[in-house]
Design a protein around this motif. Structure first.
Motif, PDB file in Angstrom:
ATOM      1  N   TYR A   1      29.829  -8.892  15.475  1.00 17.82           N
ATOM      2  CA  TYR A   1      29.834  -8.875  16.811  1.00 17.82           C
ATOM      3  C   TYR A   1      31.053  -8.796  17.668  1.00 17.82           C
ATOM      4  O   TYR A   1      31.379  -8.103  18.654  1.00 17.82           O
TER       5      TYR A   1
ATOM      6  N   ARG B   1      34.070  -7.725  16.411  1.00 19.22           N
ATOM      7  CA  ARG B   1      35.065  -6.846  15.918  1.00 19.22           C
ATOM      8  C   ARG B   1      35.908  -6.559  16.753  1.00 19.22           C
ATOM      9  O   ARG B   1      37.054  -5.947  16.251  1.00 19.22           O
ATOM     10  N   LEU B   2      35.442  -6.102  18.213  1.00 23.16           N
ATOM     11  CA  LEU B   2      36.430  -5.568  19.138  1.00 23.16           C
ATOM     12  C   LEU B   2      37.540  -6.315  19.483  1.00 23.16           C
ATOM     13  O   LEU B   2      38.600  -5.992  20.123  1.00 23.16           O
TER      14      LEU B   2
ATOM     15  N   ASN C   1      37.991  -1.358  13.163  1.00 23.37           N
ATOM     16  CA  ASN C   1      36.751  -1.996  12.777  1.00 23.37           C
ATOM     17  C   ASN C   1      35.484  -1.237  12.250  1.00 23.37           C
ATOM     18  O   ASN C   1      35.806   0.040  12.412  1.00 23.37           O
ATOM     19  N   VAL C   2      34.761  -1.770  11.603  1.00 18.54           N
ATOM     20  CA  VAL C   2      33.608  -1.060  10.757  1.00 18.54           C
ATOM     21  C   VAL C   2      32.489  -2.168  11.027  1.00 18.54           C
ATOM     22  O   VAL C   2      32.670  -3.108  11.087  1.00 18.54           O
ATOM     23  N   SER C   3      31.211  -1.303  11.125  1.00 21.18           N
ATOM     24  CA  SER C   3      30.207  -2.146  11.544  1.00 21.18           C
ATOM     25  C   SER C   3      29.646  -3.138  10.362  1.00 21.18           C
ATOM     26  O   SER C   3      29.978  -2.650   9.211  1.00 21.18           O
ATOM     27  N   GLU C   4      28.986  -4.197  10.955  1.00 22.09           N
ATOM     28  CA  GLU C   4      28.492  -5.082   9.716  1.00 22.09           C
ATOM     29  C   GLU C   4      27.808  -4.590   8.830  1.00 22.09           C
ATOM     30  O   GLU C   4      27.349  -5.106   7.644  1.00 22.09           O
TER      31      GLU C   4
ATOM     32  N   THR D   1      27.703  -1.466   7.415  1.00 25.01           N
ATOM     33  CA  THR D   1      28.280  -0.878   6.400  1.00 25.01           C
ATOM     34  C   THR D   1      28.943  -1.910   5.620  1.00 25.01           C
ATOM     35  O   THR D   1      29.224  -1.840   4.171  1.00 25.01           O
TER      36      THR D   1
ATOM     37  N   GLY E   1      25.813  -4.691  22.654  1.00 26.35           N
ATOM     38  CA  GLY E   1      26.429  -4.967  21.330  1.00 26.35           C
ATOM     39  C   GLY E   1      25.569  -4.413  20.314  1.00 26.35           C
ATOM     40  O   GLY E   1      25.990  -3.818  19.380  1.00 26.35           O
TER      41      GLY E   1
ATOM     42  N   ARG F   1      25.893  -0.514  20.143  1.00 28.17           N
ATOM     43  CA  ARG F   1      27.175  -0.250  19.306  1.00 28.17           C
ATOM     44  C   ARG F   1      27.177  -0.330  18.298  1.00 28.17           C
ATOM     45  O   ARG F   1      27.478   0.540  17.448  1.00 28.17           O
ATOM     46  N   THR F   2      26.620  -1.544  17.587  1.00 28.49           N
ATOM     47  CA  THR F   2      26.593  -1.829  16.058  1.00 28.49           C
ATOM     48  C   THR F   2      25.739  -0.575  15.543  1.00 28.49           C
ATOM     49  O   THR F   2      26.099  -0.138  14.425  1.00 28.49           O
TER      50      THR F   2
ATOM     51  N   GLN G   1      27.286   2.771  15.507  1.00 27.89           N
ATOM     52  CA  GLN G   1      28.659   3.007  14.646  1.00 27.89           C
ATOM     53  C   GLN G   1      28.180   3.110  13.107  1.00 27.89           C
ATOM     54  O   GLN G   1      28.574   3.953  12.407  1.00 27.89           O
ATOM     55  N   ALA G   2      27.035   2.195  12.785  1.00 21.10           N
ATOM     56  CA  ALA G   2      26.567   2.314  11.409  1.00 21.10           C
ATOM     57  C   ALA G   2      26.061   3.409  11.234  1.00 21.10           C
ATOM     58  O   ALA G   2      26.048   3.950  10.148  1.00 21.10           O
TER      59      ALA G   2
ATOM     60  N   GLU H   1      28.638   5.758  10.472  1.00 18.92           N
ATOM     61  CA  GLU H   1      29.354   5.181   9.148  1.00 18.92           C
ATOM     62  C   GLU H   1      28.457   5.765   7.955  1.00 18.92           C
ATOM     63  O   GLU H   1      28.869   6.256   7.106  1.00 18.92           O
ATOM     64  N   LYS H   2      27.147   5.816   8.278  1.00 16.41           N
ATOM     65  CA  LYS H   2      26.222   6.003   7.104  1.00 16.41           C
ATOM     66  C   LYS H   2      25.965   7.566   6.854  1.00 16.41           C
ATOM     67  O   LYS H   2      26.013   8.055   5.764  1.00 16.41           O
TER      68      LYS H   2
END
Lengths: 265, 377
Positions: free
Chosen positions: A66, A68-69, A77-80, A82, B362, B365-366, B369-370, B373-374
């Protein structure tokens, strides 16, 4: 080549250092109220543990979680999601489903044989199946977060707790306490109610073996056994601390990025 | 975008009232709010009323309205009603609800009883889309027309109705031209900006809106466009009227290039058929059967899913984000069925729940973003 991962979660901050693909050190500290300070402190401790003088010794760092920024020394930063996939896959390459249970989130992640995310599902604005839920219940039951697991394993007749909402579950627990139900049975009942919630999440991505838990709640042995019982599949224990899976994944990604940059230059 | 047209649209989308609406009122014009995109704006426009799509933009709480709704009611009517209770909709001369869902239907009951708007009506839209339902809705339109004529002292002739249909069809075709530009490899506007333009169109008189939109289109045709994004995204959902939410999605690096939402293609992807002699008949056919279907309509899931996939390939998308307001029953099952349809074609899909007012970004965004990435983006 030395690389790092830093995972600032809602409850704890984690830092991992790796050298040439091997784990050097890892640290877990409370997040507190200032994510950038927690990140710095966790990384400083990890550096000290690894016998490294300063952060200059680290080639590249990836941030996640959370906060990460807010990690000043992270290159990106990469999402948790992944990161947990990558970290769990490194610890146990046969894993195809990761249930990441953190401080305020619960995620079911399905991964391919290279540790990439194939699909994920996340709890919606709800504390069920998170560290917050277990902390709240431990407080009501006065048994401590760690005590939940052993009590759960002792429960022979799990009490029925239908609410998966933390607030309502707490009221149900209080009713059960006042009805004189055994503490262990109440705790087991709570774990069964959370298992139903996790089951629904896992169903959304498909439950493929091997299955493992990651995140702080993965240390709850009782929960793993309840899930095993529910699913009829074994829930693997990661060979390293499951709470560092995210930071470890971030470090692994940092390693890939760093090698890619070196190849290019 | 540097031109004044986009600034005007931004002003209109960011607040409840805007200068064009204010000068309409100052000139003695009346404004009638409506709650669902199946309410025929054409009838309002034909009566010289400014048709105003209801939003709760800028609402900060539901503390007043929570006394009238349960906590499993959708946040959209709760925020709208809260604004009504604190007097923010006093500029409205009328409100038209529709049985779009139970939450909005009960908002009508509350509005009629507790808010002193003079003209408060509810329309009943059928659930099926066959010829019988079209005929039935035509009756409903005729009743609304009569009520408006009586209350506002207007005469809504067939010619006036046909004129309104032409005007709104023009708005729709200009909006489709805007979407055409988003098909470019480097779309000249972001998804958040496109939503600003669409929302503005529901809060201004149509003539000046169309003129400004033409100006904007001229500017955008010459514009260089946005490159360097990680993925082209489509949004599928309901009443998404908040550009800030789209902005959070786009801040993760994806560009929203099209949608199937109630402030997007659902309102303008099809035209009202101007060749039909009876204008009420043309409107009934459009709103019940011809326009892009919404999940409240029965037996149309396949048609909706097909349109999503059509738009997805037409706009060369990489993935789809489904948004649903918490407690919305219309979209409850829809996204799950769509998920299965999209899986069959290996189209990446992310389901998101949201509150009407964008907060707690939050988690959003997560996930986004994931999701990127996926997709390997």
């Amino acid at each position: 080549m030395i690389v790092g991962g830093c995972d600032v979660g809602s409850a704890t901050a984690k830092a991992v250092l790796m050298k040439d693909g091997a784990l050097l050190s890892h640290v877990i500290i409370p997040s507190g109220t200032r994510p950038e300070l927690a990140a710095r402190k966790a990384m400083d401790e990890a550096l000290a543990k690894a016998g490294l003088g300063s952060i200059e010794a680290v080639d590249y760092i990836v941030g996640t979680g959370y906060g990460r920024l807010k990690i000043p020394f992270a290159g990106e930063n990469v999402s948790e999601i992944t990161c947990h996939a990558r970290g769990a896959h490194w610890m146990s390459p046969a894993v195809r489903t990761v249930i990441d249970m953190g401080g305020q989130d619960c995620k079911a992640i399905s991964i391919d044989d290279e540790g990439n995310v194939a699909d994920f599902a996340m709890n919606d604005r709800c504390a069920a199946g998170t560290g917050r839920f277990f902390e709240a219940m431990a407080r009501v039951l006065d048994c401590g977060f760690e005590g939940l697991s052993s009590l759960c394993l002792q429960g022979e007749n799990p009490a029925t707790i239908s609410s998966q909402c933390s607030v309502f579950a707490e009221s149900e627990v209080i009713t059960l306490l006042n009805d004189g139900v055994e503490l262990a049975d109440i705790v087991a009942g709570l774990h069964h109610s959370i298992a139903r919630r996790i089951h629904a999440l896992a169903r959304r991505v498909g439950l493929v073996e091997d299955v493992c838990l990651s995140g702080g709640c993965a240390k709850n042995e009782g929960l793993a056994r309840v899930l095993e019982h529910k699913w009829g599949v074994s829930v693997k224990t990661l060979p390293r601390d499951p709470q560092i899976a995210g930071a470890l994944g971030a470090a692994l990604i940092a390693g890939e990025k760093s090698s890619a940059v070196r190849r290019a230059s | 975008m540097t031109g004044t047209s986009f600034q005007t649209f931004t002003e209109a989308a960011q607040g409840l009232v805007n200068p064009a609406l204010q000068s309409w009122k100052a000139g003695g014009g009346k404004v009638v709010g409506y709650f669902c995109s199946a309410v025929p704006e054409e009838i309002l426009v034909a009566a010289d009323l400014l048709s105003y799509r209801m939003r709760a933009t800028g609402s900060e709480s539901t503390e007043e309205s929570d006394a009238y709704f349960s906590n499993i009611n959708c946040s959209f009517p709760r925020h709208c009603f809260n604004l009504a209770l604190i007097g923010k909709f006093e500029f409205l001369d009328g409100v038209i609800c529709l049985n779009s869902c139970d939450h909005v239907r009960r908002l009508y009951d509350n509005w009629k009883r507790y808010v002193p708007t003079e003209f408060v009506e509810i329309m009943s839209l059928p659930r099926k889309t066959g010829p019988d339902q079209v005929a039935w809705y035509r009756e409903e339109l005729a009743l609304l027309k009569e009520k408006i004529e009586k209350h506002f002292g207007a005469e809504i002739t067939d010619d006036r109705l046909k004129g309104a249909i032409r005007l709104l069809n023009e708005t729709r075709s200009l909006q489709r031209e805007l979407y055409e530009l988003r098909k470019r490899e480097n779309p000249p506007l972001t998804g958040a900006q496109a939503l600003v333009v669409m929302v503005a169109g529901t809060a201004m008189p149509k003539e000046p809106y169309n003129a400004l939109l033409r100006e904007l289109l001229d500017e955008l045709r010459q514009a260089e466009g946005n490159g360097g994004y990680r993925a082209r995204l489509m949004v599928v959902g309901g009443i998404l009227d908040d550009p800030a939410w789209v902005q959070v999605v786009e801040d993760q690096g994806g560009l929203v290039v099209t949608d199937a939402t109630c402030f997007g293609t659902r309102t303008m992807w099809k035209q009202v058929d101007e060749s039909i002699g009876d204008p009420l008949d043309a409107l009934a056919r459009y709103y019940v059967a011809d326009r892009p279907s919404c999940p409240r309509m029965y037996g149309e899931q396949e048609r909706r899913s097909e349109l999503v996939r059509e738009l997805y390939s037409e706009f060369d998308c990489d993935g789809i984000i489904g948004e649903r307001l918490m407690f919305c029953d219309q979209w409850l099952v829809e996204h799950y069925m769509l998920d299965h349809d999209l899986k069959e074609e290996s189209i990446p899909f992310l389901k998101l729940e949201r509150d009407y007012v964008t907060s707690g970004t939050g988690q959003l965004r997560t996930r986004v973003q994931a999701f990127l990435e996926k997709m390997g983006k």
